[in-house]
Design an enzyme around this catalytic site. Structure first.
Site, PDB file in Angstrom:
ATOM      1  N   ASN A 150      35.992  34.296  42.096  1.00  0.00           N
ATOM      2  CA  ASN A 150      36.984  34.569  41.057  1.00  0.00           C
ATOM      3  C   ASN A 150      38.312  34.809  41.758  1.00  0.00           C
ATOM      4  OD1 ASN A 150      38.553  35.516  38.984  1.00  0.00           O
ATOM      5  ND2 ASN A 150      37.353  37.375  38.612  1.00  0.00           N
ATOM      6  N   TRP A 151      39.183  33.814  41.675  1.00  0.00           N
ATOM      7  CA  TRP A 151      40.468  33.922  42.398  1.00  0.00           C
ATOM      8  C   TRP A 151      41.440  34.866  41.705  1.00  0.00           C
ATOM      9  CZ3 TRP A 151      41.795  28.081  43.827  1.00  0.00           C
ATOM     10  CH2 TRP A 151      40.804  27.589  44.695  1.00  0.00           C
ATOM     11  N   LYS A 152      41.119  35.265  40.474  1.00  0.00           N
ATOM     12  CA  LYS A 152      42.015  36.149  39.698  1.00  0.00           C
ATOM     13  C   LYS A 152      43.433  35.542  39.673  1.00  0.00           C
ATOM     14  CE  LYS A 152      38.942  39.933  40.775  1.00  0.00           C
ATOM     15  NZ  LYS A 152      38.724  41.362  40.942  1.00  0.00           N
ATOM     16  N   GLY A 173      35.462  38.357  44.480  1.00  0.00           N
ATOM     17  CA  GLY A 173      36.905  38.366  44.289  1.00  0.00           C
ATOM     18  C   GLY A 173      37.622  38.107  45.601  1.00  0.00           C
ATOM     19  N   GLY A 174      38.107  39.164  46.230  1.00  0.00           N
ATOM     20  CA  GLY A 174      38.930  39.066  47.437  1.00  0.00           C
ATOM     21  C   GLY A 174      38.410  38.107  48.502  1.00  0.00           C
ATOM     22  N   HIS A 216      35.591  39.932  31.918  1.00  0.00           N
ATOM     23  CA  HIS A 216      35.812  40.652  33.181  1.00  0.00           C
ATOM     24  C   HIS A 216      36.402  42.029  32.872  1.00  0.00           C
ATOM     25  CE1 HIS A 216      37.303  41.700  37.134  1.00  0.00           C
ATOM     26  NE2 HIS A 216      36.478  40.787  37.615  1.00  0.00           N
ATOM     27  N   GLU A 266      38.710  43.566  34.172  1.00  0.00           N
ATOM     28  CA  GLU A 266      40.183  43.566  34.162  1.00  0.00           C
ATOM     29  C   GLU A 266      40.704  43.087  32.807  1.00  0.00           C
ATOM     30  OE1 GLU A 266      40.585  41.289  37.765  1.00  0.00           O
ATOM     31  OE2 GLU A 266      39.763  42.982  38.883  1.00  0.00           O
ATOM     32  N   GLY A 285      37.233  45.533  44.263  1.00  0.00           N
ATOM     33  CA  GLY A 285      38.459  45.601  45.044  1.00  0.00           C
ATOM     34  C   GLY A 285      38.647  46.906  45.785  1.00  0.00           C
ATOM     35  N   SER A 340      33.272  43.855  45.746  1.00  0.00           N
ATOM     36  CA  SER A 340      33.421  43.954  47.205  1.00  0.00           C
ATOM     37  C   SER A 340      32.326  43.230  47.993  1.00  0.00           C
ATOM     38  CB  SER A 340      33.508  45.423  47.635  1.00  0.00           C
ATOM     39  OG  SER A 340      34.613  46.057  47.002  1.00  0.00           O
ATOM     40  N   GLU A 342      29.174  43.860  37.379  1.00  0.00           N
ATOM     41  CA  GLU A 342      30.247  44.297  38.277  1.00  0.00           C
ATOM     42  C   GLU A 342      30.617  45.745  37.976  1.00  0.00           C
ATOM     43  OE1 GLU A 342      32.640  40.659  39.778  1.00  0.00           O
ATOM     44  OE2 GLU A 342      33.538  41.315  37.917  1.00  0.00           O
TER      45      GLU A 342
END
Ligand code: 13P
Length: 250
Positions: A10-12, A235-236, A96, A98, A174, A214, A168
């Site tokens: 997920n590149w967000k 993610g990251g 998500h 977010e 993150g 993470s 999640e």
């Protein structure tokens, strides 16, 4: 019952079109021999078409980060499922945390989005997960089960088995604070039991459940040892071709 693992990046809100195309081009040779995992990248909306074009002929699939439930109309800022399939999108991250926390998305909305995506041939990756407060209160299993039941409302068992759920925990996103493997397994198992109770054992045996929060190259192997964890939503670490390739090639 062998479920094929699915690992999605997920590149967000990261990567321009140029950067996204470069990232996927870097990734292609690093994962080309991997046929044991469904590999998905989820760029931001503007980069979807470019990334979709750039990955053609590879084993990488493209996912969006959201979709609206209506086919068209006065819904400023939204994108419909047909608009996504037109550019080769096969998956879509939905609900998500977010989106839920910053943009007010509700369980009902997530359900509507999931049904519209599925009807258009897009596989929803439905996210669920508890806040730190709910975790500390000990109410996390109930919270996650409720989110899953709401998201799956109206699906038939033979549809549910094709969906993907991503657990999640918000406190692990993150933050570098990964859930322990036992914590991930406990909730993923509970999600599978929730699906079994509502949709039967076959749907529960086939639905794929990811862990997200993470995930790093160093943690993926042990995570994938958990019997109810069928993959990861990353993610990251999905923003670097080398890291993401090490994760999918675990
Ligand atoms: P991180 O891997 O950066 O913690 O993000 C997880 C996530 O939210 C993926 O959807």
């Amino acid at each position: 019952m062998a479920r094929k693992p699915i690992i999605a990046g997920n590149w967000k809100m990261n990567n321009t079109i140029a950067a996204g195309v470069e990232l996927v081009k870097e990734l292609i040779p690093l994962v080309k021999d991997n046929d044991k995992v469904d590999i998905v990248v989820c760029p931001t909306s503007t980069a979807l078409a470019g990334v979709s074009e750039a990955k053609k002929g590879s084993n990488i699939h493209v996912g969006a980060q959201n979709v609206h439930w209506e086919k068209s109309g006065a819904f400023t800022g939204e994108i419909s499922a047909d608009m996504l399939t037109e550019i080769g999108v096969e998956y879509c991250v939905l609900g998500h945390s977010e989106r839920r926390d910053y943009f007010g998305e509700t369980d009902e909305g997530v359900n509507k989005r999931a049904r519209a995506a599925f009807a258009a041939g897009i596989t929803p990756i439905i996210c669920c997960g508890e806040s730190l407060e709910i975790r500390e209160k000990g109410a996390y299993l109930e919270k996650v089960a409720y989110q899953v039941k709401m998201a799956l409302d109206g699906f038939k068992p033979e549809e549910v088995e094709k969906l993907v759920i991503a657990y999640e925990p918000i406190w692990a996103i993150g933050t570098g604070k990964t859930a322990t493997f036992d914590q991930a397994e406990e909730v993923c198992k509970h999600i599978r039991e929730t699906v079994a109770a509502a949709y039967g054992q076959k749907a529960a045996d086939e639905i794929r459940i990811q862990y997200g929060g993470s995930v790093k190259p160093a943690t993926i192997k042990d995570l994938m040892q958990q019997p109810n964890v069928d993959g990861a939503l990353v993610g990251g670490a999905s923003l670097k071709a080398k890291d993401f390739s090490e994760i999918v090639n675990f």
